[in-house]
Design a protein around this motif. Sequence first.
Motif, PDB file in Angstrom:
ATOM      1  N   GLU A 269       0.818  -1.214   0.000  1.00  0.00           N
ATOM      2  CA  GLU A 269       0.000   0.000   0.000  1.00  0.00           C
ATOM      3  C   GLU A 269       0.852   1.265   0.000  1.00  0.00           C
ATOM      4  OE1 GLU A 269      -2.655  -0.014   3.370  1.00  0.00           O
ATOM      5  OE2 GLU A 269      -1.083  -0.471   4.788  1.00  0.00           O
ATOM      6  N   TRP A 296      -6.201   1.983  -1.082  1.00  0.00           N
ATOM      7  CA  TRP A 296      -6.454   3.373  -0.655  1.00  0.00           C
ATOM      8  C   TRP A 296      -5.171   4.049  -0.209  1.00  0.00           C
ATOM      9  CZ3 TRP A 296     -10.845   4.971  -2.440  1.00  0.00           C
ATOM     10  CH2 TRP A 296     -11.802   4.011  -2.735  1.00  0.00           C
ATOM     11  N   ARG A 317     -10.270  12.519  -6.624  1.00  0.00           N
ATOM     12  CA  ARG A 317     -10.085  11.264  -5.892  1.00  0.00           C
ATOM     13  C   ARG A 317     -10.978  10.143  -6.423  1.00  0.00           C
ATOM     14  NH1 ARG A 317     -11.710  10.563   0.547  1.00  0.00           N
ATOM     15  NH2 ARG A 317     -12.832   8.679   0.035  1.00  0.00           N
ATOM     16  N   CYS A 351     -15.253  -1.436  -3.423  1.00  0.00           N
ATOM     17  CA  CYS A 351     -15.461  -0.053  -3.865  1.00  0.00           C
ATOM     18  C   CYS A 351     -16.416  -0.018  -5.034  1.00  0.00           C
ATOM     19  CB  CYS A 351     -14.140   0.543  -4.307  1.00  0.00           C
ATOM     20  SG  CYS A 351     -13.609  -0.147  -5.848  1.00  0.00           S
ATOM     21  N   ALA A 394     -15.170   3.688  -1.408  1.00  0.00           N
ATOM     22  CA  ALA A 394     -15.272   2.543  -0.498  1.00  0.00           C
ATOM     23  C   ALA A 394     -16.730   2.377  -0.082  1.00  0.00           C
ATOM     24  CB  ALA A 394     -14.384   2.761   0.726  1.00  0.00           C
ATOM     25  N   GLU A 510     -15.245   5.829   5.256  1.00  0.00           N
ATOM     26  CA  GLU A 510     -14.022   6.642   5.292  1.00  0.00           C
ATOM     27  C   GLU A 510     -13.184   6.173   6.470  1.00  0.00           C
ATOM     28  OE1 GLU A 510     -13.261   8.810   2.949  1.00  0.00           O
ATOM     29  OE2 GLU A 510     -15.224   8.980   1.999  1.00  0.00           O
ATOM     30  N   THR A 514      -8.437   6.594   3.374  1.00  0.00           N
ATOM     31  CA  THR A 514      -9.209   7.390   2.401  1.00  0.00           C
ATOM     32  C   THR A 514      -9.091   8.879   2.728  1.00  0.00           C
ATOM     33  OG1 THR A 514     -11.288   7.216   3.625  1.00  0.00           O
ATOM     34  CG2 THR A 514     -10.834   5.479   2.019  1.00  0.00           C
TER      35      THR A 514
END
Length: 610
Positions: A269, A296, A317, A351, A394, A510, A514
């Motif tokens: 990530e 994310w 985003r 998502c 998400a 969130e 995120t």
Amino acid sequence: MDTGTYGYPKQGVKKIDPSYDVPEGVDIRGRYDEEFAKILTKDALKFVAELQREFRSHIRYALECRKEAKRRYNEGALPGFDPATRYIREGEWVCAPVPPAVADRKVEITGPVERKMVINALNSGAKVFMADFEDALSPSWENLMRGQVNLKDAVAGTVTFNDKARNKVYKLNDQTAKLFVRPRGWHLPEAHIFIDGEPATGCLVDFGLYFYHNHAPFRQTQGAGFGPFFYLPKMEHSREAKIWNNVFERAEKMAGIERGSIRATVLIETLPAVFQMNEILYELRDHSVGLNCGRWDYIFSYVKTFQAHPDRLLPDRVLVGMTQHFMKSYSDLLIRTCHRRGVHAMGGMVCICDKFGRKWNKNRNDNIHSLNLVHYKNKFSNVKIAYGFNKHAAQIPIRDDPAANEAALELVRKDKLREVKAGHDGTWAAHPGLIPACVEVFNNNMGNAPNQIKDAKRDDAASITEEDLLQIPRGVRTMDGLRLNTRVGIQYVAAWLTGSGSVPLYNLMEDAATAEISRVQNWQWIKYGVELDGDGLGVRVSKELFSRVVEEEMARIESEVGKDKFKKGMYKEACKIFKRQCTAPTLDDFLTLDAYNYIVIQHPKGPAKL
Ligand SMILES: CC(=O)SCCNC(=O)CCNC(=O)[C@H](O)C(C)(C)COP(=O)(O)OP(=O)(O)OC[C@H]1O[C@@H](n2cnc3c(N)ncnc32)[C@H](O)[C@@H]1OP(=O)(O)O
Ligand SMILES: O=CC(=O)O
Ligand SMILES: [Mg+2]
């Protein structure tokens, strides 16, 4: 100190503050609680202190290396494959066989270590529950220690929760998900536990306490001789994986269990880590159960890594989805790498991935509200722009609107279908309501096979290059995007400051990852004065424009949450933190590092600042 000194003396006698029984060099500055004391035993703390002493210099060095890499990227270098470890990438080796208990990980639920959610997640029908001390948790003393208590009860099988308001008692089903625990990242300190005069490393506290109390029952009841199982977040280089491997070996030795008992899935990530996937697996080859696409944080890391590269600005985003070339390349290469090395390639948090042709019309005027842009509204109210990009968010279920919920579920199915067809062995969901849809897609496409490790080799992905992995995401930037980042970022920080690390906002999940995207994207747009080219306004982002957006979005938040909640909540403090970080001359490494100072409560009260 014997246990007699803990309690409160009889009436009329001066109260003696109870305190924890600590080993030499350990100082607990968090509130005393009888339940916490069962976690913070002298022996458990001794183990944490040993880990801290043995690994602190390695951790410090790894964090220094991160700084050094940042300096190089800021001077124009790009991340890439390391020529020095080519032999690892090209060598034929495999990780230790996957333990039978976790061969099938088709759908995994994630969530904070909150008591009711732990029970709900374990009962959710998912194969795995990733109990989170990281992105989904605000790391207050209360949350962390209660989390440890909850996990200990969960592993013992005795966890219950009495919801008095709803007259409902929660307890575990006969069949439950397998537990994985995600400790914090290397960068976060634990300011309530000092070891040799310094705050402990957050993840060693999370790992050490959980491991110490649970390794034996876990291996008996959940792991069929293996375990405990972990998820490891936010690493940037294989030297960090090597530290974890050594921590695991140290823990196995302490517990007197076989080397290779502990297993972990590493989240890929961060952008630098995508070039280190083989090397990370190699370091952890006796302790690995795969890699996961932490999509994310990965997007966040793309911005962070390229913070000094104005030619690599992100679009809105919501447009940075898994079908962007750099994201698809990352997930394809992860699948190939994992399967070549004999371990799981896990997908990411569910998502929406929706082909949408966006139209500006009268119904969307609310998104350009005020800012004295009425003339823009009028001017562009009839402009139609079909962008055709993917919307990325998400997803969680949408209550009270069955049609919207079904539409969202359909988008979730599409995302999961893409993952399973690409060769992922399993995926993540943030909410129990999404589990059946995800299970259906994975079962329909994998049948009875527990995973696709042997069947989806993805040799075609061997040709993925550095350019593929770094390709600039395509898409437009809009005022909507700036507003949404601001509104969501502030509300997330407000929730985090009051103890909630994952929240539903505008029907989406969130969490820290995120929210980071919102923060760094705003920072990047302000820093480089980008033109908002997506809505035909041609406005350039500046500190002044951002200030007005903040003001207006705060007003909107107040009207949405109501005056009372707004007053009682920490929206103003959140706004201050978020605004400062978005406008700072240099980008803060993590949103939560500065915010952490606001949630540290030391006893007896001392300076909270680290
Ligand atoms: C980028 C990443 O790192 S992803 C991983 C980290 N993030 C996460 O794990 C997020 C996990 N998800 C969540 O925290 C939650 O789903 C939220 C905050 C987004 C939404 O939570 P809520 O608003 O409570 O959802 P909602 O009201 O629909 O919940 C309905 C029920 O499902 C339960 N529930 C919701 N999400 C979860 C979950 N992830 N795990 C277990 N139970 C859950 C609730 O506790 C509630 O139970 P109840 O009916 O018994 O009271
Ligand atoms: O931790 C997961 C992510 O997507 O970030
Ligand atoms: Mg993450």
